[in-house]
Motif scaffolding. Structure first.
Motif, mmCIF file in Angstrom:
data_model
loop_
_atom_site.group_PDB
_atom_site.id
_atom_site.type_symbol
_atom_site.label_atom_id
_atom_site.label_comp_id
_atom_site.label_asym_id
_atom_site.label_seq_id
_atom_site.Cartn_x
_atom_site.Cartn_y
_atom_site.Cartn_z
ATOM 1 N N UNK A 238 51.938 16.967 31.601
ATOM 2 C CA UNK A 238 53.120 16.281 31.064
ATOM 3 C C UNK A 238 53.362 16.603 29.605
ATOM 4 N N UNK A 239 52.295 16.694 28.810
ATOM 5 C CA UNK A 239 52.481 16.924 27.382
ATOM 6 C C UNK A 239 53.102 18.294 27.118
ATOM 7 N N UNK A 240 53.917 18.415 26.068
ATOM 8 C CA UNK A 240 54.507 19.710 25.731
ATOM 9 C C UNK A 240 53.436 20.759 25.477
ATOM 10 N N UNK A 241 53.719 21.945 25.941
ATOM 11 C CA UNK A 241 52.795 23.053 25.714
ATOM 12 C C UNK A 241 52.807 23.433 24.236
ATOM 13 N N UNK A 242 51.752 24.076 23.750
ATOM 14 C CA UNK A 242 51.738 24.510 22.355
ATOM 15 C C UNK A 242 52.925 25.430 22.063
ATOM 16 N N UNK A 243 53.400 25.377 20.818
ATOM 17 C CA UNK A 243 54.530 26.205 20.421
ATOM 18 C C UNK A 243 54.192 27.676 20.623
ATOM 19 N N UNK A 244 55.069 28.379 21.348
ATOM 20 C CA UNK A 244 54.806 29.790 21.665
ATOM 21 C C UNK A 244 55.943 30.679 21.182
ATOM 22 N N UNK A 245 56.558 30.327 20.068
ATOM 23 C CA UNK A 245 57.650 31.124 19.539
ATOM 24 C C UNK A 245 58.852 30.251 19.242
ATOM 25 N N UNK A 246 59.993 30.889 19.007
ATOM 26 C CA UNK A 246 61.214 30.174 18.691
ATOM 27 C C UNK A 246 62.348 30.656 19.576
ATOM 28 N N UNK A 247 63.384 29.827 19.669
ATOM 29 C CA UNK A 247 64.594 30.170 20.401
ATOM 30 C C UNK A 247 65.783 30.001 19.459
ATOM 31 N N UNK A 248 66.805 30.848 19.662
ATOM 32 C CA UNK A 248 68.045 30.753 18.899
ATOM 33 C C UNK A 248 69.134 30.258 19.836
ATOM 34 N N UNK A 249 69.806 29.197 19.404
ATOM 35 C CA UNK A 249 70.773 28.516 20.263
ATOM 36 C C UNK A 249 72.053 28.264 19.481
ATOM 37 N N UNK A 250 73.190 28.506 20.128
ATOM 38 C CA UNK A 250 74.477 28.114 19.544
ATOM 39 C C UNK A 250 74.818 26.708 20.024
ATOM 40 N N UNK A 251 75.299 25.883 19.073
ATOM 41 C CA UNK A 251 75.693 24.515 19.386
ATOM 42 C C UNK A 251 77.102 24.305 18.860
ATOM 43 N N UNK A 252 77.981 23.774 19.719
ATOM 44 C CA UNK A 252 79.371 23.555 19.331
ATOM 45 C C UNK A 252 79.469 22.570 18.177
ATOM 46 N N UNK A 253 80.502 22.743 17.365
ATOM 47 C CA UNK A 253 80.701 21.883 16.202
ATOM 48 C C UNK A 253 80.868 20.430 16.640
ATOM 49 N N UNK A 254 80.119 19.536 16.001
ATOM 50 C CA UNK A 254 80.205 18.120 16.289
ATOM 51 C C UNK A 254 79.552 17.686 17.586
ATOM 52 N N UNK A 278 74.400 27.963 14.507
ATOM 53 C CA UNK A 278 73.243 28.613 15.122
ATOM 54 C C UNK A 278 72.000 27.812 14.762
ATOM 55 N N UNK A 279 71.235 27.427 15.794
ATOM 56 C CA UNK A 279 70.013 26.656 15.597
ATOM 57 C C UNK A 279 68.802 27.486 15.972
ATOM 58 N N UNK A 280 67.734 27.238 15.270
ATOM 59 C CA UNK A 280 66.432 27.793 15.640
ATOM 60 C C UNK A 280 65.551 26.643 16.099
ATOM 61 N N UNK A 281 64.966 26.777 17.304
ATOM 62 C CA UNK A 281 64.157 25.714 17.878
ATOM 63 C C UNK A 281 62.781 26.238 18.238
ATOM 64 N N UNK A 282 61.777 25.378 18.086
ATOM 65 C CA UNK A 282 60.432 25.736 18.552
ATOM 66 C C UNK A 282 60.445 25.814 20.069
ATOM 67 N N UNK A 283 59.933 26.889 20.608
ATOM 68 C CA UNK A 283 59.900 27.086 22.058
ATOM 69 C C UNK A 283 58.576 26.559 22.592
ATOM 70 N N UNK A 284 58.567 25.257 22.891
ATOM 71 C CA UNK A 284 57.343 24.613 23.366
ATOM 72 C C UNK A 284 57.056 24.922 24.827
ATOM 73 N N UNK A 303 71.060 32.120 22.740
ATOM 74 C CA UNK A 303 71.201 33.450 22.171
ATOM 75 C C UNK A 303 69.937 34.271 22.387
ATOM 76 N N UNK A 304 68.797 33.659 22.243
ATOM 77 C CA UNK A 304 67.503 34.303 22.457
ATOM 78 C C UNK A 304 66.481 33.213 22.786
ATOM 79 N N UNK A 305 65.516 33.489 23.655
ATOM 80 C CA UNK A 305 65.234 34.715 24.404
ATOM 81 C C UNK A 305 65.942 34.706 25.759
#
Length: 334
Positions: A238-254, A278-284, A303-305
């Motif tokens: 159940x617990x989130x896996x260790x961070x294994x990189x980052x993801x790039x995501x577009x999020x609409x304004x507001x 454009x957001x950068x998120x930890x890829x857990x 956007x990635x991956x």
């Protein structure tokens, strides 16, 4: 012990605990439910003697005495100061376990009989302190599958049920499981056992298990393997896996303010002609982050991956596909 005798003993303890005077055997016979079934005096006294012996063997401090010098025969009562627990100091982890047990035992399975016994005692003239003398063990679980799963664990029987993977919109799969236990983790119940279809230990969130839960095979066949820690298994799944990189995501304004709090804004970014960031998120974990993103529909785009984009797309397709039809997942970025 039969259920009738167990109920009679509970009624007897309630009676003797709720009075300050010594009650004679005849008085007890007239007010404690269960003794009226005795066909004659001899049968009653044999029954009563067995019950007194049983209570003393259980550690109940049964006193014998007389309320006044005018009493002709001895009576019985339970000294509350000897019966009640002394003050208890709990460590934080012990207090947490007690709190969890208190939330679990919370449905009126035995409340009716216990309350009925107290009402009968009061009607018979026995002084009753209901708040101190209440016996009310109760169990509650909101998920319909909880009770049959727990019964299967106690009986040592395998079960079959329908399980929805990944939450709302996820695939519904028939499972056959040898249940080892039902445990609570962070406010949710999980079934832990051996999944026969995958031939491996697995845990299942009980709220995602649909009725009916059908037991199969004879009782006593399923046993918990030595050294298995059910809570550790659930926590690992159940617990989130260790961070294994980052993801790039577009999020609409507001939009998607929750995602914005989870990520780091890199700057303004347009996607398909729509303004946003454009957001950068930890890829857990691809599956975990995909579930976070999929609920926002067209207000997000991966956007990635590429693996994360495929996982989000698969969740969208599963949610839009009618039950029973195969889901066809197209390729390309969301």
């Amino acid at each position: 012990m039969s259920s009738a005798r167990a109920e009679r003993l509970v009624n007897l303890v309630l009676c003797l605990l709720s009075t300050r005077q010594f009650l004679t055997a005849e008085r007890i016979r007239s007010i404690v439910p269960g003794y009226a079934t005795a066909p004659n005096d001899e049968a009653f006294f044999r029954m009563f003697e067995r019950d007194k012996t049983e209570l003393r063997e259980l550690g109940v401090p049964l006193e014998t005495g007389r309320t006044s010098t005018f009493d002709a025969v001895d009576g019985y009562r339970i000294a509350r100061q000897d019966y009640e627990l002394a003050e208890i100091d709990l460590e934080p982890d012990e207090a947490a376990a007690v709190a969890l047990a208190g939330r679990l035992w919370d449905s009126p399975a035995l409340a009716g009989p216990a309350h009925g016994a107290l009402v009968k005692l009061r009607a018979a003239g026995v002084e009753v302190d209901e708040e101190q003398g209440r016996v009310q063990p109760r169990v509650r679980a909101a998920d319909p599958a909880f009770a049959p799963l727990l019964a299967a664990v106690q009986a040592g029987r395998a079960v079959t049920f329908l399980h929805q993977r990944g939450g709302p919109g996820g695939e519904v799969v028939q499972r056959t499981v040898e249940p080892w236990g039902v445990v609570s983790w962070r406010g949710r119940w999980y079934l832990v056992g051996h999944d026969r279809g995958r031939d491996a230990p697995r845990s299942f969130r009980v709220s995602r298990i649909s009725e009916p839960v059908t037991p199969i095979g004879p009782p006593g066949v399923v046993t918990v393997p030595a050294g298995v820690d059910l809570m550790t298994m659930v926590r690992r799944n159940v617990e989130p896996a260790p961070v294994s990189g980052t993801a790039r995501v577009w999020v609409a304004a507001g939009r998607a303010h929750g995602l914005r709090r989870l990520g780091r804004i890199l700057g303004p970014y347009q996607h398909g002609g729509r303004p946003g960031d454009e957001l950068e998120m930890d890829l857990r974990g691809v599956d975990t982050v995909a579930r976070w993103l999929a609920g926002h529909g067209p207000d997000v785009a991966v956007l990635q991956p590429p693996a994360l984009a495929d996982a989000v797309r698969a969740l969208w397709v599963a949610a839009a596909t009618p039950a029973g039809e195969p889901a066809e997942v197209p390729t390309g970025a969301p």
